[in-house]
Scaffold this motif. Structure first.
Motif: not given
Length: 278
Positions: A19-41
């Motif tokens: 939840d913390t990592l997702v919250h940081y992502e929503k705030l624009g603090l970090i920007s993980p990529k997504k795997d096009d094959n499985n949608g995983y961050r």
């Protein structure tokens, strides 16, 4: 070292939560990529370095808005200003905590005195002069709020008093010398506050007020629980103490409120009573 880390692996590495990592992502603090094959961050080394900075700055109790400024678009000078602002805030908080600690320490001493000295008599020597400021002259204990309001209005504009005024005063009754045994002794009781003469804003407080100087002296000291619904009863209790112990009273008798106890919404006030002896 891997070049990709899944969110669960990052949580384990940094001892944080999804939840913390997702919250940081929503705030624009970090920007993980997504795997096009499985949608995983997945997080790369740059993300991990950024997360390291975020968690470090978070330990400094910096708000996330300031953290975002520090890691997204800032020079060393900008970061220094953020740190200086936080340092100033911490110093102010530490000052407040020290004041709170001082207040708690005084309250602790008062409560201990209420427990240990209740109805016990001992000789004490007050080592500092007091000032008694008369605010009201009524036969009851119900003027405390009027007294506080009157004092606050009186000292309006005195900067320190507005912040921690109540630390320096005690709600007080003063029985005039000789008044205890007069036929209508209740009329010899004055109501107000006391403060120590060393208090640096004394001159501002006593402006246009009737002030009595209470010199340091030897006293019979005790703590009494006084029922504010029966004025005559507690006066008689003080008379009994004087008579039963053959005390030669050498000045006005002072009573300072220390604590209020509530028993089924009935207020019982603890007062430390100083009976000056000749």
């Amino acid at each position: 070292m891997k070049d990709k880390y899944l969110i669960g692996e990052v949580c384990k590495l940094f001892n944080t939560t999804r939840d913390t990592l997702v919250h940081y992502e929503k705030l624009g603090l970090i920007s993980p990529k997504k795997d096009d094959n499985n949608g995983y961050r997945y997080y790369d080394i740059e993300d991990l370095n950024c997360l390291t900075d975020i968690l470090f700055l978070k330990k400094l109790n910096l708000p996330l808005t300031d953290i975002k400024k520090a890691i997204k678009n800032s020079t060393p000078s900008d970061i220094l200003e953020i740190i200086k602002d936080k340092e100033k805030h911490l110093q102010e908080e530490m000052k407040k905590l020290k004041e709170l600690e001082k207040t708690l320490r005084a309250m602790k001493l008062n409560v201990k005195a209420c427990i240990n000295n209740l109805n016990k008599l001992e000789i004490r020597e007050e080592k500092e002069n007091l000032l008694f400021i008369e605010i009201a002259k009524k036969n009851n204990f119900n003027d405390f709020i009027d007294i506080i309001e009157g004092m606050v209005n009186l000292v309006e504009g005195v900067e320190v008093l507005n912040k921690n005024f109540l630390e320096y005063i005690n709600f007080t009754f003063l029985i005039e010398e000789g008044g205890l045994f007069e036929k209508d002794g209740g009329k010899k009781v004055k109501w107000g506050v006391t403060l120590r003469q060393s208090y640096k804003f004394s001159e501002d407080i006593i402006l246009n007020k009737k002030v009595e100087f209470i010199p340091k002296n030897k006293y019979i000291y005790t703590v009494l629980v006084l029922d504010d619904t029966d004025y005559d009863d507690w006066l008689e209790r003080i008379k009994d103490i004087v008579l039963e112990n053959n005390i030669k009273v050498g000045g006005p008798i002072l009573g300072r409120m220390m604590l209020t106890e509530y028993d089924n919404d009935v207020a019982m006030d603890y007062y430390e009573v100083y009976i000056p002896i000749k």
